[in-house]
Design an enzyme around this catalytic site. Structure first.
Site, PDB file in Angstrom:
ATOM      1  N   ARG A   1     -13.282  -5.621   3.550  1.00 49.68           N
ATOM      2  CA  ARG A   1     -12.336  -5.246   4.856  1.00 49.68           C
ATOM      3  C   ARG A   1     -12.506  -6.124   6.350  1.00 49.68           C
ATOM      4  O   ARG A   1     -11.209  -5.508   7.120  1.00 49.68           O
ATOM      5  CB  ARG A   1     -11.689  -3.728   4.532  1.00 49.68           C
ATOM      6  CG  ARG A   1     -11.035  -3.750   3.617  1.00 49.68           C
ATOM      7  CD  ARG A   1      -9.934  -3.596   3.521  1.00 49.68           C
ATOM      8  NE  ARG A   1      -9.365  -2.769   4.135  1.00 49.68           N
ATOM      9  CZ  ARG A   1      -8.268  -3.275   4.866  1.00 49.68           C
ATOM     10  NH1 ARG A   1      -7.126  -4.031   4.717  1.00 49.68           N
ATOM     11  NH2 ARG A   1      -7.705  -1.919   6.047  1.00 49.68           N
TER      12      ARG A   1
ATOM     13  N   GLU B   1     -13.182  -1.592   6.698  1.00 51.27           N
ATOM     14  CA  GLU B   1     -13.011  -1.814   8.265  1.00 51.27           C
ATOM     15  C   GLU B   1     -13.281  -1.303   9.270  1.00 51.27           C
ATOM     16  O   GLU B   1     -13.232  -1.810  10.523  1.00 51.27           O
ATOM     17  CB  GLU B   1     -11.354  -0.955   8.453  1.00 51.27           C
ATOM     18  CG  GLU B   1     -11.221   0.880   8.077  1.00 51.27           C
ATOM     19  CD  GLU B   1     -10.078   0.624   7.794  1.00 51.27           C
ATOM     20  OE1 GLU B   1      -8.516   0.219   7.139  1.00 51.27           O
ATOM     21  OE2 GLU B   1      -9.560   1.944   8.668  1.00 51.27           O
TER      22      GLU B   1
ATOM     23  N   GLU C   1      -3.757  -7.343   5.983  1.00 51.29           N
ATOM     24  CA  GLU C   1      -3.127  -6.119   6.156  1.00 51.29           C
ATOM     25  C   GLU C   1      -2.478  -6.831   7.048  1.00 51.29           C
ATOM     26  O   GLU C   1      -2.207  -6.932   8.167  1.00 51.29           O
ATOM     27  CB  GLU C   1      -4.121  -5.224   6.070  1.00 51.29           C
ATOM     28  CG  GLU C   1      -3.590  -3.774   6.435  1.00 51.29           C
ATOM     29  CD  GLU C   1      -4.182  -2.222   6.974  1.00 51.29           C
ATOM     30  OE1 GLU C   1      -5.520  -2.662   7.463  1.00 51.29           O
ATOM     31  OE2 GLU C   1      -4.078  -1.072   7.074  1.00 51.29           O
TER      32      GLU C   1
ATOM     33  N   TRP D   1     -13.888  10.927   8.024  1.00 49.01           N
ATOM     34  CA  TRP D   1     -13.061  10.074   8.043  1.00 49.01           C
ATOM     35  C   TRP D   1     -12.991   8.499   7.214  1.00 49.01           C
ATOM     36  O   TRP D   1     -13.687   8.201   7.028  1.00 49.01           O
ATOM     37  CB  TRP D   1     -13.095   9.661   9.557  1.00 49.01           C
ATOM     38  CG  TRP D   1     -11.652   9.347  10.717  1.00 49.01           C
ATOM     39  CD1 TRP D   1     -11.775  10.272  11.722  1.00 49.01           C
ATOM     40  CD2 TRP D   1     -11.028   8.696   9.823  1.00 49.01           C
ATOM     41  NE1 TRP D   1     -10.616   9.707  12.137  1.00 49.01           N
ATOM     42  CE2 TRP D   1      -9.736   9.482  11.090  1.00 49.01           C
ATOM     43  CE3 TRP D   1     -10.168   8.592   9.063  1.00 49.01           C
ATOM     44  CZ2 TRP D   1      -8.806   8.655  10.910  1.00 49.01           C
ATOM     45  CZ3 TRP D   1      -8.514   7.922   8.710  1.00 49.01           C
ATOM     46  CH2 TRP D   1      -7.566   8.611   9.391  1.00 49.01           C
TER      47      TRP D   1
ATOM     48  N   GLU E   1      -8.720   1.631  -1.832  1.00 45.88           N
ATOM     49  CA  GLU E   1      -9.669   1.349  -0.074  1.00 45.88           C
ATOM     50  C   GLU E   1     -10.769   2.672   0.292  1.00 45.88           C
ATOM     51  O   GLU E   1      -9.780   3.632   0.069  1.00 45.88           O
ATOM     52  CB  GLU E   1      -8.692   0.892   1.042  1.00 45.88           C
ATOM     53  CG  GLU E   1      -9.322   0.912   2.529  1.00 45.88           C
ATOM     54  CD  GLU E   1      -8.308   0.278   3.498  1.00 45.88           C
ATOM     55  OE1 GLU E   1      -7.201   0.260   2.724  1.00 45.88           O
ATOM     56  OE2 GLU E   1      -8.770   0.451   4.686  1.00 45.88           O
TER      57      GLU E   1
ATOM     58  N   ASP F   1      -5.189   3.969   0.210  1.00 39.22           N
ATOM     59  CA  ASP F   1      -6.297   3.895   0.501  1.00 39.22           C
ATOM     60  C   ASP F   1      -6.773   5.775   0.813  1.00 39.22           C
ATOM     61  O   ASP F   1      -6.088   6.248   0.865  1.00 39.22           O
ATOM     62  CB  ASP F   1      -5.786   3.498   2.627  1.00 39.22           C
ATOM     63  CG  ASP F   1      -7.137   3.634   3.151  1.00 39.22           C
ATOM     64  OD1 ASP F   1      -8.437   3.775   2.853  1.00 39.22           O
ATOM     65  OD2 ASP F   1      -6.867   3.269   4.632  1.00 39.22           O
TER      66      ASP F   1
ATOM     67  N   TYR G   1      -3.485  12.114   6.815  1.00 33.49           N
ATOM     68  CA  TYR G   1      -3.227  10.716   7.446  1.00 33.49           C
ATOM     69  C   TYR G   1      -2.322   9.746   6.812  1.00 33.49           C
ATOM     70  O   TYR G   1      -2.633   9.266   5.548  1.00 33.49           O
ATOM     71  CB  TYR G   1      -4.456  10.166   7.952  1.00 33.49           C
ATOM     72  CG  TYR G   1      -4.915   9.110   8.891  1.00 33.49           C
ATOM     73  CD1 TYR G   1      -4.961   9.391  10.075  1.00 33.49           C
ATOM     74  CD2 TYR G   1      -5.252   7.887   8.574  1.00 33.49           C
ATOM     75  CE1 TYR G   1      -4.524   8.133  10.942  1.00 33.49           C
ATOM     76  CE2 TYR G   1      -5.347   6.777   9.299  1.00 33.49           C
ATOM     77  CZ  TYR G   1      -4.778   6.952  10.520  1.00 33.49           C
ATOM     78  OH  TYR G   1      -4.693   5.812  11.202  1.00 33.49           O
TER      79      TYR G   1
ATOM     80  N   ARG H   1       0.573  -0.711  -0.082  1.00 32.47           N
ATOM     81  CA  ARG H   1       0.203  -0.135   0.205  1.00 32.47           C
ATOM     82  C   ARG H   1       0.824   1.124   0.257  1.00 32.47           C
ATOM     83  O   ARG H   1       2.063   0.991   0.737  1.00 32.47           O
ATOM     84  CB  ARG H   1      -1.226   0.288   1.236  1.00 32.47           C
ATOM     85  CG  ARG H   1      -1.426   1.141   1.950  1.00 32.47           C
ATOM     86  CD  ARG H   1      -2.565   0.809   2.639  1.00 32.47           C
ATOM     87  NE  ARG H   1      -2.296   2.695   4.015  1.00 32.47           N
ATOM     88  CZ  ARG H   1      -3.134   2.645   4.489  1.00 32.47           C
ATOM     89  NH1 ARG H   1      -4.019   1.852   4.917  1.00 32.47           N
ATOM     90  NH2 ARG H   1      -3.066   3.739   5.360  1.00 32.47           N
TER      91      ARG H   1
ATOM     92  N   HIS I   1      -9.491   6.609   2.555  1.00 34.89           N
ATOM     93  CA  HIS I   1      -9.831   6.898   3.653  1.00 34.89           C
ATOM     94  C   HIS I   1     -11.363   7.813   3.969  1.00 34.89           C
ATOM     95  O   HIS I   1     -11.437   8.752   4.952  1.00 34.89           O
ATOM     96  CB  HIS I   1      -8.565   7.440   5.643  1.00 34.89           C
ATOM     97  CG  HIS I   1      -7.640   6.680   5.402  1.00 34.89           C
ATOM     98  ND1 HIS I   1      -7.709   6.102   6.288  1.00 34.89           N
ATOM     99  CD2 HIS I   1      -6.672   7.166   5.160  1.00 34.89           C
ATOM    100  CE1 HIS I   1      -6.492   5.493   5.897  1.00 34.89           C
ATOM    101  NE2 HIS I   1      -5.564   6.115   5.322  1.00 34.89           N
TER     102      HIS I   1
END
Ligand code: KDG
Ligand code: MG
Length: 402
Positions: free
Chosen positions: A283, A262, A339, A402, A236, A210, A159, A147, A212
């Site tokens: 995820r 996630e 991951e 987020w 992601e 990702d 982030y 990643r 996010h």
């Protein structure tokens, strides 16, 4: 066999973890991960005050019944706190079953479907050259899937990019850090990052990224389309997934694979995403989605639609979750990738484990149960230290997704 004790252990060996230890009258015990990053003590209290007392006297072999009892019986279903608590119990009970039968968890689930588990690591950099150097290091370590996250020019902070040379830590001490976000700057920049990866390293590694949850569906569609030439393994969390229908818009515009989940706690969070084939990888992971008993249900459902697993494995999921997840991954027929961010050295000492990393792949080991323990005396030397995930604000100060 009966459960005689259930203890909650909160410890901070480099970062905060919550662990449940379920003890039986025959001295066999099981361990479960109950860590909910930034809200750890809520799960610890839920377990201590409401779940542990209800476990005493129960047969630890009735894993499904205990799961149903805690899920249906509470009246208040789902939610991250509840499902993390149930997951910890479930993981501990499967651990006990493995120890009692003398079998590693993956054999109880149906045996290995593969020789080892492909994991992806995190390459992060403040700029493209630094991110590419980290990517090269991962290739040298044998990773087949990597990643990449990178600082965006003229954006104060991003982030998922480490501040030093190591991996980033998903929570910070001393209050909630405020980071900035500009979708325009990100969307203009990030295709250049993937182009640079493919220019330097070719197409021999799986490339992951990702987002996010920072984009709207149409922005995510634009990104997916723009980066098709770089053939990502996945993007992601392109957009928040409460509105599962939003993913239709992304799907209409791009063939870049999508991974989500996630933050999901139950099959209901991803039912539509899976049955409409709006995602490619799910995820959700053991600790936050009800343990082995529930994640197995999600994975089986996903397999009907050729959606594969890609379990969350950030360092805020403890080495206990890592161990149990690797058993799950070794078994699950529709496995995609796992991951693996690594852990602080102190955490590896507090949680003695049978799992091993070998050149981009992992194996859970063959000891009975999930193969991860906790050294309680050592854990007691690392008291809880509050830490929080940062938040993101747009450049005008608006609190962002987020
Ligand atoms: O607790 C949240 C972190 O685990 C998360 O931000 C990390 O996005 C993450 C990832 O993909 O590992
Ligand atoms: Mg993520």
């Amino acid at each position: 066999m009966k459960i005689v004790r259930a203890d909650v252990i909160v410890t901070c060996p480099g970062r905060n973890f919550v662990t449940l230890k379920v003890v039986t009258d025959e001295g066999v015990y099981g361990i479960g991960d109950a860590t909910l990053n930034g809200r750890e003590l809520a799960v610890a209290a839920y377990l201590k005050e409401h779940v542990c007392p209800l476990l005493i006297g129960r047969d630890p072999g009735r894993i499904e019944d205990i799961w149903q009892f805690l899920y249906k019986g509470a009246y208040w279903r789902r939610g991250p706190v509840t499902m993390t608590a149930i997951a910890a119990v479930d993981m501990a009970l499967w651990d006990i079953l493995g120890k009692v039968t003398g079998m590693p968890l993956y054999k109880l689930l149906g045996g290995a479907s593969r020789d080892s588990v492909m994991v992806y690591g995190h390459a992060t950099g403040r700029d493209i050259p630094e991110a590419l150097d980290r990517y090269a290091e991962h290739i040298d370590q044998g990773y087949q899937a990597i990643r990449i996250q990178c600082g965006v020019p003229n954006m104060r902070s991003v982030y998922g990019v480490s501040k030093g040379n190591g991996v980033y830590e998903p929570a910070t001490k001393g209050g909630v850090e405020e980071q900035s976000w500009s979708t325009e700057k990100y969307l203009d920049f990030v295709p250049k990052l993937f182009e640079a990866v493919r220019d330097r390293f070719g197409f021999g590694t799986h490339l992951l990224h990702d987002a996010h949850h920072r984009l709207t569906p149409i922005e995510a569609a634009r990104l997916g389309k723009a980066v098709e030439p770089y053939r990502l393994f996945w993007i992601e969390d392109p957009t928040p997934a409460e509105n599962q229908e939003g993913f239709r818009l992304i799907r209409e515009h791009t063939v870049t694979p999508i991974a989500v989940g996630e933050v999901f706690n139950s099959i209901w969070d991803c039912k539509q995403l899976i049955e409409e084939q709006l995602i490619d990888y799910i995820r959700a992971t053991l600790t936050h989605a009800g343990g082995i008993t529930h994640l197995r249900r999600i994975a089986d459902f996903a397999s009907l639609y050729q959606v594969r697993t890609g379990c969350h494995g950030a360092s805020d999921l403890s080495p206990v979750c890592m161990g149990a997840a690797l058993h799950f991954d070794l078994w699950v027929p529709n496995f995609g990738v796992q991951e693996y961010m690594g852990f602080p050295e102190a955490a590896l000492e507090v949680f003695p484990h049978a799992w091993q990393f070998d050149r981009g792949t992992m194996h859970p080991g063959d000891v009975p149960g999930h193969g991860v323990d906790i050294d309680e005396a050592l854990a007691a030397r690392y008291p809880y230290d509050p830490a929080y995930l940062p938040v993101a604000r747009l450049e005008d100060g608006t609190l962002w997704n987020w």
